[in-house]
Design an enzyme around this catalytic site. Structure first.
Site, mmCIF file in Angstrom:
data_model
loop_
_atom_site.group_PDB
_atom_site.id
_atom_site.type_symbol
_atom_site.label_atom_id
_atom_site.label_comp_id
_atom_site.label_asym_id
_atom_site.label_seq_id
_atom_site.Cartn_x
_atom_site.Cartn_y
_atom_site.Cartn_z
ATOM 1 N N HIS A 332 -39.413 -28.448 -130.881
ATOM 2 C CA HIS A 332 -38.719 -27.928 -129.695
ATOM 3 C C HIS A 332 -39.392 -26.741 -129.041
ATOM 4 C CE1 HIS A 332 -34.866 -30.135 -129.607
ATOM 5 N NE2 HIS A 332 -35.050 -30.251 -130.915
ATOM 6 N N LYS A 520 -28.658 -19.782 -118.714
ATOM 7 C CA LYS A 520 -29.420 -20.198 -119.892
ATOM 8 C C LYS A 520 -29.508 -18.991 -120.810
ATOM 9 C CE LYS A 520 -32.839 -21.304 -117.036
ATOM 10 N NZ LYS A 520 -33.199 -22.622 -117.578
ATOM 11 N N ARG A 521 -29.917 -19.183 -122.068
ATOM 12 C CA ARG A 521 -30.069 -18.028 -122.937
ATOM 13 C C ARG A 521 -31.009 -17.005 -122.292
ATOM 14 N NH1 ARG A 521 -27.957 -17.865 -128.294
ATOM 15 N NH2 ARG A 521 -29.005 -15.863 -128.353
ATOM 16 N N LYS A 526 -38.000 -17.092 -120.017
ATOM 17 C CA LYS A 526 -37.184 -17.754 -118.995
ATOM 18 C C LYS A 526 -37.152 -16.952 -117.688
ATOM 19 C CE LYS A 526 -34.166 -20.185 -122.338
ATOM 20 N NZ LYS A 526 -34.081 -21.610 -121.930
ATOM 21 N N THR A 628 -32.649 -28.528 -120.378
ATOM 22 C CA THR A 628 -31.673 -29.567 -120.075
ATOM 23 C C THR A 628 -30.717 -29.076 -118.993
ATOM 24 O OG1 THR A 628 -30.388 -28.773 -121.967
ATOM 25 C CG2 THR A 628 -31.691 -30.779 -122.287
ATOM 26 N N LYS A 632 -28.752 -30.969 -115.616
ATOM 27 C CA LYS A 632 -27.331 -30.889 -115.236
ATOM 28 C C LYS A 632 -27.185 -30.501 -113.762
ATOM 29 C CE LYS A 632 -26.536 -29.186 -119.915
ATOM 30 N NZ LYS A 632 -26.386 -27.920 -120.677
HETATM 31 C C1 LIG Z 1 -27.339 -27.002 -121.096
HETATM 32 C C2 LIG Z 1 -26.996 -25.718 -121.752
HETATM 33 C C3 LIG Z 1 -28.013 -24.865 -122.213
HETATM 34 C C4 LIG Z 1 -29.481 -25.170 -122.030
HETATM 35 O O1 LIG Z 1 -29.913 -24.624 -120.800
HETATM 36 P P1 LIG Z 1 -31.472 -24.494 -120.441
HETATM 37 O O2 LIG Z 1 -31.472 -24.074 -119.023
HETATM 38 O O3 LIG Z 1 -32.059 -25.850 -120.622
HETATM 39 O O4 LIG Z 1 -32.036 -23.487 -121.356
HETATM 40 C C5 LIG Z 1 -27.651 -23.674 -122.800
HETATM 41 N N1 LIG Z 1 -26.356 -23.318 -122.940
HETATM 42 C C6 LIG Z 1 -25.359 -24.112 -122.505
HETATM 43 C C7 LIG Z 1 -23.946 -23.641 -122.660
HETATM 44 C C8 LIG Z 1 -25.635 -25.329 -121.905
HETATM 45 O O5 LIG Z 1 -24.624 -26.112 -121.491
#
Ligand SMILES: *Cc1c(COP(=O)(O)O)cnc(C)c1O
Length: 787
Positions: A332, A520-521, A526, A628, A632
């Site tokens: 990952h 995102k985190r 990032k 991911t 979304k």
């Molecule tokens: C989808 C999701 C992530 C992943 O987000 P990235 O932008 O791909 O890092 C992290 N936290 C939550 C709550 C999510 O639903």
């Protein structure tokens, strides 16, 4: 199903469990009563479903994290019961939304990796595949985040406080896990994973740690109260709390205990079930395929060797064949510092037998390498035990038959750089499985308005289980009426989010502004800080440049920082300072606003993704393995402003470069400049950049004397810990990002042209269903099929 039965079950539960009539129950109690009666409805199908896969090959997903979020609505939707239940509740004057909001998130994960595991389970069950999840039942999930004076504060996430109506404890299937300093009991809790349409209900089995002897009477009688409960406390500590930290050393021993605990329990579970039916292990790998979600469960490799050679008396070679055939590994990350390693002494002291087996595996590897003509002096590059460290990624490649990356770019980079040496050894083991998301949660559940509209135009709802159906909508991208409806749907989602933000964050936002969202985190790669610099620059220009104007924008952030990640916490504080400055400046007249929402989590995400006008995916190229969140947003019709990184590359390939806003350095550009890169040059040269970067140290903002802002400044110009100066190329990408943002502003002026971009993104999101991903895992790695 009878409406009456659900209602009766709810009433009965309210009486027996809460001693009240249903109508007098709190929302939380009503939520539990509804969930319990839903369980009563589904359990018979769950039992049947378990039976139908007996004797067939099955797959097991081992993951230290499952970021499930809420279960109620998802389960009702997948059982096709949601509208019926809403009606029932309406009849007794109960608002479904209130009950929905009473559920705590099951936050048993940090971010993308854990949410991926959750989406995969949903897809596995929906595709009628025998896929079981195995993990840890943390008593406390990812911490709850609040802001105090702009600083992140963490609180424990006691998600089980009111019980978990979705899991069933199975004392009869508990197993014992042994450590050098004693044994603990692993008790499984099973949660049903309901496939859409409910043909298949799979299982997520999470292990809770308990003491074998909960209470020592002898110690108690000797008046030694603390000692009498010590064993209980020590044992229960193992599954007590999810590690929120992907980057610190503290508590390492406990983290290792967690890994071994759930892995050993899960493998013992498989072995026990296998032995109930078969008298040999010759067919074990024909019946079991076990996916390791990153290296956190990699200790499964020596653990299965231990079970097979020591408990079951198989020869080493025979056992090794079974192990390699049974396991597969998903990588990952490309961040070298994130590749998991364990100090030898920890393994030696806690898991001495496992350590001895790892030594043997390492010795065998070296022999194999020698036989392949690799010279002694090159062996160091492959050693599993290297100095005083155990390299889990090396063991995972060597001990499995498949290593996959999570987006095409990521897999290519693994093959070309990070893992080239291993690729040359075992080229047939390497493959790509681009991540995906489940459309059941991320469209059907979170955006019913758009879902209904899609179904209406397609004439059926096949897209719910076959997302590439959306492609048929692409041609409607020139239909003005359609685009206007689409804009209205987006507006209604924006209004809902604005209401929610007003209620929960206490900030009023302009519903007609562009909702520009980065969720995102919090991590330096990032680049939330790049967005912060951009916003601040925009603010200064709006104030100072006569004639400069933009469409109003609301910049929304959501992110948790690992509690020990000082710079990440500094970035949160910095953004909150910027928000305070901008949101309170009357000159700006609400043109721009900055909102950092508290406690970003799955249930908040479900409100944010559908309301986005712009998806921010601005990681340094080569650093985000897939992402991911990007998918979304796309599925809900938001163009991406992003770098050429992770799955962004594939998103743009599907939806077209002209419908997205790609900027910045690419991987190959970074390769070329990285050794001579001097961020100071950009800082001096790029107009406006100095002005914003200097705010970290010129007193514009205060970090409460924590030194946070100075450290962020140092990370850019001096480098910090393993970093070189501006490791993530903020200075270099700033201007290109600003230009891309300017293009977003211009493109948004033409509302229908903008809506068309959004529409085409949505229509081309089919590839990013986790149904597609899971089908590929099932066909190409697991070799499992439908019932
Ligand atoms: C989808 C999701 C992530 C992943 O987000 P990235 O932008 O791909 O890092 C992290 N936290 C939550 C709550 C999510 O639903």
């Amino acid at each position: 199903m009878g409406k009456q039965r659900i209602l009766q079950n709810m009433e009965g539960y309210a009486l027996s469990e809460f001693g009240k009539n249903l109508k007098d129950c709190t929302s939380k109690e009503k939520y539990i009563a509804l969930s319990k009666s839903t369980m009563q409805e589904l359990v018979p199908n769950w039992i049947k479903s378990n039976e139908k896969f007996e004797g067939k090959k099955q797959a097991y997903y081992l993951s230290a994290e499952f970021l499930m979020g809420r279960a109620l609505t998802n389960n009702l939707i997948n059982m096709k019961l949601k509208s019926e239940v809403e009606e029932i509740l309406e009849e007794i004057d109960v608002n479904y939304n209130v009950i929905e909001e009473a559920e705590d998130d099951a936050g048993l994960g940090n971010g993308g990796l854990g949410r991926l595991a959750a989406c995969f389970l949903d897809s596995g069950a929906t595709l009628d595949l025998p896929l079981t999840g195995y993990g840890l039942r943390y008593e406390f999930g990812i911490f709850k985040q609040t802001f105090e004076d702009g600083f992140q504060k963490e609180q424990g996430d006691n998600w089980l406080e009111h019980g978990d109506p979705w899991s069933i404890r199975r004392d009869d299937e508990a197993v014992i896990v042994s450590f050098s300093n004693g044994d603990v009991l692993a008790v499984p809790y099973d949660t049903p994973i309901i496939g859409y349409g409910q043909n298949t209900i799979n299982t997520l089995r999470l292990w809770k740690s308990e003491a074998l002897n909960n209470f020592d009477f002898e110690e108690f009688n000797n008046q030694n109260y603390h000692q009498s409960v010590k064993e209980k406390n020590d044992a229960e500590t193992i599954s007590k709390v999810l590690y929120p930290n992907d980057s610190n050393d503290e508590g390492k021993k406990l983290r290792l205990k967690q890994q071994y605990f759930f892995v050993s329990a899960s493998l013992q579970d498989l072995i026990r079930k296998h032995k109930e039916k078969y008298s040999s292990f010759d067919n074990f790998s024909e019946l079991h395929s076990i996916q390791l979600n990153d290296t956190h469960p990699a200790v499964a490799i020596p653990e299965l060797m231990r079970i097979l050679t020591i408990n079951e008396n198989l020869s080493w070679d025979k056992a090794w064949g079974i192990v390699v055939e049974s396991f597969a590994y998903t990588n990952h990350t490309l961040l070298a510092e994130a590749l998991e390693q364990w100090p030898v002494h920890l393994y030696q002291s806690l898991l001495p037998t496992i350590y001895d087996i790892i030594v043997k595996i390492d010795t065998q590897l070296k022999k194999e390498l020698n036989a392949k003509g690799i010279k002694d002096e090159e062996l160091a590059d492959y050693e599993i035990i290297s100095g005083d460290c155990i390299k889990m990624a090396w063991m995972s490649i060597y001990g499995t038959s498949s290593t996959n990356g999570v987006a095409q770019l990521h897999t290519n980079l693994l093959i070309e750089s990070e893992l080239t040496k291993w690729y040359k050894l075992f080229p047939e083991r390497f493959n790509n499985k681009t991540n995906g998301i489940t459309q059941r949660r991320w469209l059907l559940q979170s955006n019913p308005e758009l879902s209904n509209y899609i179904t209406k135009h397609l004439g059926n709802d096949d897209w719910i289980t076959n997302l590439t159906e959306l492609k048929k909508l692409e041609k409607l991208g020139d239909d003005k009426g359609v685009l206007e409806d689409f804009v209205n749907i987006k507006q209604s989602k924006k209004n809902q989010l604005a209401d929610y933000i007003e209620e929960h964050e206490g900030i009023k936002i302009d519903r007609n502004s562009i909702f520009d969202i980065q969720i995102k985190r919090l991590h330096e790669y990032k680049r939330q800080l790049l967005k912060a610099f951009y916003i601040l620059d925009l603010y200064y220009r709006l104030k100072e440049e006569p004639g400069f104007d933009i469409h109003p924008r609301t910049f929304i952030f959501g992110a948790k920082a690992a509690p020990g990640y000082f710079r990440a916490k500094g970035i949160i504080k910095y953004i909150n300072e910027i928000a305070k400055l901008i949101n309170n400046d009357k000159d700006i007249n609400g043109k721009i606003k900055v909102v950092f929402v508290e406690n970003y989590r799955v249930s908040y995400a479900e409100k944010l993704f559908p309301a986005a006008d712009v998806s921010e995916q601005i990681s340094t190229a080569g650093k985000e393995a897939s992402g991911t969140g990007n998918m979304k947003f796309m599925l809900n019709g938001a163009p991406t402003i992003g770098t050429y990184d992770g799955a962004n590359v594939e998103i743009v390939a599907e939806a077209g470069e002209k419908n997205n806003f790609i900027f910045g350095l690419r991987v190959e550009d970074i390769e070329k400049i990285k050794d001579s890169y001097n961020p100071k040059e950009e800082y001096e040269k790029v107009k406006g950049l100095k002005r914003v970067v200097d705010t970290l140290i010129d007193g514009t903002f205060t970090d409460g004397d924590t030194g946070m802002f100075a450290e962020l400044h140092d990370s850019i110009f001096k480098g910090a810990s393993w970093h070189r100066p501006d490791q993530y190329f903020l200075m270099k990408d700033f201007d290109s990002y600003r230009q891309a943002q300017q293009k977003v502003n211009e493109a948004y002026q033409d509302r229908l042209a903008w809506a068309k971009k959004c529409w085409i993104n949505m229509a081309n999101a089919g590839k990013f269903s986790s149904d597609r991903t899971i089908k590929q895992y099932a066909d190409e790695i697991w070799k499992i099929s439908k019932s």
